[in-house]
Design a protein around this motif. Structure first.
Motif, PDB file in Angstrom:
ATOM      1  N   VAL A   7      85.411 -31.567  -0.354  1.00  0.00           N
ATOM      2  CA  VAL A   7      86.321 -30.462  -0.041  1.00  0.00           C
ATOM      3  C   VAL A   7      87.221 -30.872   1.118  1.00  0.00           C
ATOM      4  N   SER A  55      87.039 -26.856   5.702  1.00  0.00           N
ATOM      5  CA  SER A  55      87.309 -28.200   6.221  1.00  0.00           C
ATOM      6  C   SER A  55      87.367 -28.193   7.740  1.00  0.00           C
ATOM      7  N   LEU A 102      83.928 -24.275  -4.381  1.00  0.00           N
ATOM      8  CA  LEU A 102      85.019 -24.619  -3.478  1.00  0.00           C
ATOM      9  C   LEU A 102      85.557 -26.014  -3.774  1.00  0.00           C
ATOM     10  N   PRO A 159      97.094 -26.458   0.423  1.00  0.00           N
ATOM     11  CA  PRO A 159      95.717 -26.253  -0.032  1.00  0.00           C
ATOM     12  C   PRO A 159      95.269 -24.806   0.112  1.00  0.00           C
ATOM     13  N   PRO A 160      94.240 -24.397  -0.645  1.00  0.00           N
ATOM     14  CA  PRO A 160      93.731 -23.026  -0.560  1.00  0.00           C
ATOM     15  C   PRO A 160      93.210 -22.707   0.847  1.00  0.00           C
ATOM     16  N   GLY A 217      89.603 -23.531   1.479  1.00  0.00           N
ATOM     17  CA  GLY A 217      89.365 -24.960   1.666  1.00  0.00           C
ATOM     18  C   GLY A 217      89.741 -25.403   3.070  1.00  0.00           C
ATOM     19  N   HIS A 245      95.632 -32.987   0.373  1.00  0.00           N
ATOM     20  CA  HIS A 245      96.610 -31.980  -0.044  1.00  0.00           C
ATOM     21  C   HIS A 245      97.631 -31.782   1.086  1.00  0.00           C
ATOM     22  N   ARG A 295      87.897 -25.413  -6.739  1.00  0.00           N
ATOM     23  CA  ARG A 295      89.153 -24.756  -6.377  1.00  0.00           C
ATOM     24  C   ARG A 295      90.074 -25.698  -5.603  1.00  0.00           C
ATOM     25  N   SER A 296      89.502 -26.470  -4.694  1.00  0.00           N
ATOM     26  CA  SER A 296      90.309 -27.391  -3.890  1.00  0.00           C
ATOM     27  C   SER A 296      90.894 -28.505  -4.754  1.00  0.00           C
ATOM     28  N   TRP A 297      90.077 -29.035  -5.642  1.00  0.00           N
ATOM     29  CA  TRP A 297      90.505 -30.138  -6.508  1.00  0.00           C
ATOM     30  C   TRP A 297      91.531 -29.657  -7.531  1.00  0.00           C
ATOM     31  N   TRP A 341      89.730 -33.525  -0.274  1.00  0.00           N
ATOM     32  CA  TRP A 341      90.830 -32.928  -1.046  1.00  0.00           C
ATOM     33  C   TRP A 341      91.786 -32.164  -0.148  1.00  0.00           C
ATOM     34  N   THR A 342      91.242 -31.444   0.812  1.00  0.00           N
ATOM     35  CA  THR A 342      92.093 -30.621   1.672  1.00  0.00           C
ATOM     36  C   THR A 342      92.999 -31.484   2.540  1.00  0.00           C
TER      37      THR A 342
END
Length: 218
Positions: free
Chosen positions: A139, A167, A3, A159-160, A163, A146, A6-8, A142-143
């Motif tokens: 995570v 979060s 995760l 963001p995904p 994520g 984003h 994917r988030s990054w 990053w979220t």
């Protein structure tokens, strides 16, 4: 760990695809333009690299949730590091240079995270975490950033979903309470961290939790 990746990756891809003019737009971080936020992400990537090669020899003192220092006071922009980031971002002059630096250092941070042993003890900010917990904490980092990136850029992908969901879970653990089910994950994060003021209806639904917000993470 997956995760984190994917988030990054999603965040770096969103930055890489920004047209130059978007770097002069405001971000969701008070007082920061998009270029300032991206410069901060370069510093974050450096922190990840440094931490993952800083082994610790004592047991963990923090985990992915307790990693965060929480206050109720939003940043004012007076912090010396915040001010330095604004000056450093301006020094890049060309957005392409800032994109290149984030891609270069950010890709290295992503590779280091993929190679890291989740059980490894690492030291950062005078605390010890497992590498897995440290990367899980990011995570949330990053979220949130984003969301900051796309705050005034509605055409840029956010963001995904996974994520956002994770979060929200971490923020609820930090708060010691759940956000109302009527809140989307994005709204819970924005309102919970003070990035958006709740509407009157949202404040009523938050109940006692409203008085404890925002949760300013550092």
């Amino acid at each position: 760990m997956d995760l984190f990746s994917r988030s990054w990756t999603a965040l770096r891809t969103a930055v890489a695809e920004l047209p130059d003019e978007d770097f002069a737009q405001p971000s969701g971080c008070a007082g920061w333009l998009v270029r300032d936020l991206v410069c901060h992400l370069v510093i974050d990537a450096q922190d990840v690299l440094i931490t993952l090669v800083t082994p610790a020899h004592t047991e963990p003192t923090r985990d992915a949730v307790t990693y965060w220092n929480v206050s109720g006071a939003p940043p004012t922009g007076d912090d010396p590091l915040d001010a330095l980031i604004v000056r450093l971002a301006a020094a890049y002059q060309q957005p392409g240079l800032l994109k290149f630096h984030l891609d270069d250092v950010g890709a290295a941070a992503g590779r280091a995270a993929g190679l890291a042993d989740p059980g490894l003890w690492v030291g950062t900010r005078d605390e010890v975490l497992t590498a897995g917990d440290y990367l899980s904490a990011y995570v949330l980092e990053w979220t949130l950033h984003h969301l900051d990136l796309v705050a005034h850029l509605p055409a840029v992908p956010g963001p995904p979903a996974e994520g956002l969901a994770r979060s929200r879970e971490m923020l609820e653990e930090i708060a010691g309470a759940s956000f109302p089910a009527s809140f989307s994950d994005e709204d819970a994060l924005l309102v919970g961290t003070g990035r958006r003021v709740p509407t009157a209806t949202e404040k009523a639904r938050l109940g006692e939790l409203a008085a404890r917000l925002p949760l300013v993470l550092g």
